[in-house]
Design a protein around this motif. Structure first.
Motif, PDB file in Angstrom:
ATOM      1  N   TYR A 374      36.287  31.110  -0.178  1.00  0.00           N
ATOM      2  CA  TYR A 374      37.113  30.762  -1.342  1.00  0.00           C
ATOM      3  C   TYR A 374      38.586  30.795  -0.958  1.00  0.00           C
ATOM      4  O   TYR A 374      38.987  31.566  -0.087  1.00  0.00           O
ATOM      5  N   GLU A 403      37.200  26.678  -4.843  1.00  0.00           N
ATOM      6  CA  GLU A 403      35.947  26.772  -4.096  1.00  0.00           C
ATOM      7  C   GLU A 403      35.678  25.463  -3.359  1.00  0.00           C
ATOM      8  O   GLU A 403      36.122  24.403  -3.784  1.00  0.00           O
ATOM      9  N   PRO A 448      29.389  22.177  -6.018  1.00  0.00           N
ATOM     10  CA  PRO A 448      30.039  23.328  -5.400  1.00  0.00           C
ATOM     11  C   PRO A 448      29.130  23.882  -4.298  1.00  0.00           C
ATOM     12  O   PRO A 448      27.936  24.078  -4.540  1.00  0.00           O
ATOM     13  N   ASN A 450      28.879  26.759  -3.196  1.00  0.00           N
ATOM     14  CA  ASN A 450      28.291  28.073  -3.496  1.00  0.00           C
ATOM     15  C   ASN A 450      27.009  27.971  -4.303  1.00  0.00           C
ATOM     16  O   ASN A 450      26.198  28.873  -4.308  1.00  0.00           O
ATOM     17  N   TYR A 477      38.497  21.392  -1.491  1.00  0.00           N
ATOM     18  CA  TYR A 477      38.526  22.537  -2.393  1.00  0.00           C
ATOM     19  C   TYR A 477      38.950  22.132  -3.792  1.00  0.00           C
ATOM     20  O   TYR A 477      39.764  21.227  -3.961  1.00  0.00           O
ATOM     21  N   LEU A 482      36.067  31.155 -11.429  1.00  0.00           N
ATOM     22  CA  LEU A 482      35.122  31.967 -10.670  1.00  0.00           C
ATOM     23  C   LEU A 482      35.430  33.447 -10.842  1.00  0.00           C
ATOM     24  O   LEU A 482      36.592  33.841 -10.907  1.00  0.00           O
TER      25      LEU A 482
END
Ligand code: GTP
Length: 597
Positions: A374, A403, A448, A450, A477, A482
Motif C-alpha cells: 500500500y 492500493e 484491487p 488485495n 495505484y 482502506l
C-alpha cells in the motif's frame, strides 16, 4: 556460426497446452540427446515444477537441425514460464529471440495466458508461427481454433501447423517452419562485444550461471568482461551451450545464445537485461535496460518451532541465492516470535517458496495473511510503502491510502459468465470490457490486487468448474477507503491475522473471520472470545465455549489401544499448534482463516 543459419525462438502457450511436451519432441527429433537420456519433461528441471506441471525458471536449449535444403541450422529454444506470476520472466526472455511458436491446444482454444504471452511476443516484434497441438485427440477442432486465433489475437493463422506433440505428427514440419518462417538474427561480429544478460541462476558446483544472447562481437573463454549496470568486471572461466546437457565451447558469436560462468557468487550481482561488454575496447552504448521485477505480495514466514529460526534463515538465504525476485527481512511478531517478512512476485511464487522450505529444508511454517504493497500518504506530504499491516502508522498522521490495481483478463464459457461477473463485482471490480470469441466470453476487469491475493484464483476455478482462465497485469495505484482490521483471541491481538480491508467490506470480512476461527480453534477448558476490530472498535465477535470432557471420553473406557492412539494423535497435533496467551491455535487455522467463501 553463420548468422543466416541461426534461428532463435521461444514457445508461448497457456498452461497445459503442451509446451513442454512439444519442446521435448523437438529435441528428440533432432537427436540432440540420445533417447535414453531423455527424461520426461526435460526442460523442467526442478521437482516442484514437475509436480505442479509448471515451468518456473526460463531454460534454453540448442539443437542442430538438418533442414530441407540439406544445410544444418542451429536452433536456440528459450523456454518461458507460463504462469501469471512470472510474466516478467517471459518478457525478458522474449527480448533475446526473434520469433515464437504459438502453441494452442486444438481441443480447447485460446486462453487468457495464451493472450498475455502472445501480446508479449508481439511487443518484442516477434514473427509468430501458430501451432495447433493435440490434433491426435478426437475432440480436436483445428478449424474452429484457427478462426479463433484470427478473431481474438488478430494474426494470420491460415498456415497454422497441425501437430501432435504426443505422437510426433507435424514435428519435422514445425522445425522446418522455424527455419523458413522465422527471421535469422542480425549482428556484427567485428563490432565491440555487446551481450544481453537474459537470465541467471545459482549452481552449487559452478556458482552463478549467466545466460547470454550475443548481439554484436564475440565472447571467448578467458575474456575479461564488464557488466555495464554496476561496472563490475569478471574473468570468464567457462562458455557453453545447453544441448540440453551443459556443453563447453570456446566462443559465442552474434545471434548465439549460451552461458558463461565467471566466479560470480550471487544471482543478485547479475541484473537481468544488463549489457555485458569487454573490459577493454568495450561498447559504450548499453542496451535499453529492463525493469527489475518487483515483489507485489508480502507475507510473514515463521517457523512453527521457534528453535528453528536459524535453520529458516539458512533456507531462505539459500533460496534467495537463486531467486533475485524474492526479497526478505527479519520480522518479529508478538505472537509468532522471529521470522521473515518476504516479498513475492505473486501467490504462486509464494506457494512455491513456502513448499520448498517445508519440503527441502523440513521446516514447518506459519504463513501470515498475504498483503499487497500500500502507499500511505501522510499529512505532511510524504509517502511510505506499507508491506505489513502490523506496521500501519497512527491514523492521525495519515492523509489517505492507495492500493495497487490490476487489469484482469478472464476467458470463460458463456454458461459461467454470470458467476464470474458476480465474483468480480464482489471483489470490488470495475468492468472494463466484455466481448465474445465463439462460445467463450472475454471479460476484462479493473480489480484491487488485495482482493485477488487471497483466493480469487481458487474461487474462479470453483465457480467455473475449472473452465475459466485468468491473467493479470498491474495498472497502478488508486486511493480507496482502506482500514486495518485486527483479530483478538481471548483478548490478545494476533498480529499474524491482521489485514487491510476496504471499509465497506470490513464487517463482513470480520464476521467471516471470527466464525471461521471459532471452527478452527479447538475448544479449551475455558471460554474464549474471538473478536475482529478496527482500531478500538469491535466489529464482530464469537465465543468458543469451554470443553467439558477430554477427547478420550468418547471411547467409553474399554479399548485401551484406541485410547492410546487417540492421545498420540492429539500429541502430534500439538506440535503444529502455537501458543497465544493461554490459547493454542493450530497452524492450519492461520491459513484457513484467511480463505473466504
Ligand atoms: P506448463 O509447463 O504447465 O506450461 O504446461 P505445458 O504447456 O508445458 O504442457 P505439457 O507439455 O506439460 O502438456 C500438458 C498435458 O497435455 C500433458 O499431460 C501432455 O501429455 C499432454 N499433451 C501434450 N501434447 C499433447 C498432444 O499432442 N496430444 C495429446 N493427446 N496430449 C498431449
Amino acid at each position: 556460426t553463420d548468422l543466416a543459419r541461426i534461428r532463435n525462438f521461444s514457445i508461448v502457450a497457456h498452461i497445459d497446452h503442451g509446451k513442454s511436451t512439444l519442446a521435448d519432441r523437438l529435441i528428440q527429433e533432432t537427436n540432440t540427446v540420445a533417447l535414453r537420456d531423455m527424461k520426461e519433461q526435460m526442460l523442467d528441471s526442478m521437482d516442484i515444477e514437475r509436480e505442479r506441471g509448471i515451468t518456473i525458471k526460463a531454460n534454453t536449449v540448442r539443437i542442430d537441425f538438418i533442414a530441407a535444403d540439406g544445410l544444418t541450422y542451429v536452433l536456440n529454444l528459450i523456454d518461458t514460464p507460463g504462469h501469471v506470476d512470472f510474466a516478467y520472466e517471459v518478457s525478458r526472455s522474449m527480448r533475446a529471440v526473434e520469433g515464437s511458436l504459438l502453441v494452442v491446444d486444438s481441443t480447447q482454444g485460446v486462453e487468457a495466458q495464451t493472450l498475455a504471452n502472445v501480446y508479449q511476443a508481439i511487443d518484442a516484434d516477434h514473427e509468430i508461427v501458430p501451432v495447433l497441438n493435440k490434433i491426435d485427440l478426437p475432440a480436436s477442432e483445428p478449424d474452429r481454433v484457427r478462426e479463433q486465433i484470427e478473431d481474438v489475437i488478430g494474426i494470420d493463422a491460415s498456415d497454422a501447423l497441425l501437430v501432435s506433440a504426443k505422437t510426433g505428427q507435424g514435428i519435422r514440419e514445425t522445425l522446418q517452419a522455424v527455419v523458413d518462417r522465422l527471421p535469422a538474427p542480425r549482428g556484427d561480429i567485428d563490432a565491440p562485444l555487446k551481450a544481453m544478460l537474459v537470465d541467471s541462476w545459482y549452481d552449487s558446483y559452478l556458482g552463478v550461471i549467466v545466460l547470454v544472447r550475443i548481439i554484436d562481437g564475440r565472447l571467448k573463454k578467458g575474456d575479461r568482461v564488464r557488466f555495464m549496470s554496476n561496472n563490475t568486471t569478471h574473468h570468464v572461466d567457462r562458455i557453453g551451450v545447453f544441448r540440453p546437457p551443459m556443453t563447453e565451447i570456446d566462443e559465442l558469436g552474434p545471434g548465439e545464445i549460451g552461458f558463461l560462468t565467471a566466479s560470480i557468487k550471487q544471482v543478485r550481482d547479475t541484473r537481468v537485461g544488463d549489457t555485458i561488454t569487454h573490459e577493454k575496447r568495450g561498447t559504450d552504448k548499453a542496451l535499453p535496460g529492463f525493469k527489475p521485477s518487483q515483489p507485489v505480495v508480502f507475507c510473514g514466514l515463521f517457523p512453527v518451532d521457534s528453535a528453528l529460526f536459524e535453520d529458516l534463515r539458512d533456507a531462505i538465504d539459500k533460496l534467495a541465492l537463486n531467486d533475485a525476485s524474492f526479497s526478505f527481512e527479519v520480522e518479529s511478531s508478538a505472537a509468532l516470535g522471529f521470522g521473515f517478512r518476504c516479498g513475492f512476485l505473486g501467490l504462486l511464487h509464494l506457494e512455491v517458496i513456502r513448499d520448498r522450505i517445508e519440503r527441502e529444508y523440513d521446516i514447518d511454517l506459519i504463513t501470515t495473511a498475504p498483503s499487497v504493497v500500500y502507499h500511505i500518504h501522510m499529512r505532511d506530504g510524504t509517502m511510505t510503502e506499507l508491506h505489513n499491516p502490523a506496521d500501519m502508522p497512527d491514523l492521525t498522521h495519515v492523509d489517505h491510502l492507495e492500493e495497487p490495481r490490476i487489469k484482469a483478463t478472464i476467458l470463460v464459457p458463456d454458461d459461467y459468465l454470470g458467476d464470474v461477473l458476480k465474483l468480480c463485482q464482489d471483489r470490488r471490480g470495475i468492468q472494463m470490457d466484455l466481448t465474445y470469441a465463439g462460445p467463450r466470453a472475454m471479460v476484462v476487469y479493473d480489480l484491487p490486487l488485495n482482493e485477488v491475493v487471497f483466493d480469487f484464483y481458487d474461487r474462479l476455478k470453483s465457480v467455473t468448474k475449472g473452465y475459466a482462465s485468468f491473467d493479470y497485469q498491474m495498472i497502478g495505484y488508486r486511493e480507496d477507503a482502506l482500514v486495518k482490521m485486527s483479530v483478538l483471541v481471548n483478548d490478545e491481538p494476533v498480529d499474524a491475522l491482521s489485514m487491510m480491508v476496504h471499509r465497506d467490506r470490513a464487517e463482513a470480512r470480520g464476521r467471516a473471520m471470527v466464525e471461521k476461527l471459532k471452527e478452527l480453534i479447538p475448544r479449551h477448558m475455558f471460554k474464549i472470545p474471538i473478536q475482529a476490530a478496527i482500531g478500538g472498535k469491535v466489529i464482530a465477535r464469537e465465543t468458543l465455549s469451554a470443553m467439558r470432557k477430554d477427547v478420550t471420553a468418547k471411547c467409553y473406557g474399554g479399548d485401551a489401544t484406541r485410547k492410546k492412539k487417540l492421545l498420540e494423535k492429539q500429541k502430534a497435533g500439538k506440535k503444529k499448534m502455537r501458543q497465544f496467551g493461554k490459547v493454542e491455535i493450530p497452524q492450519s487455522a492461520f491459513i484457513n482463516a484467511l480463505k473466504m467463501d
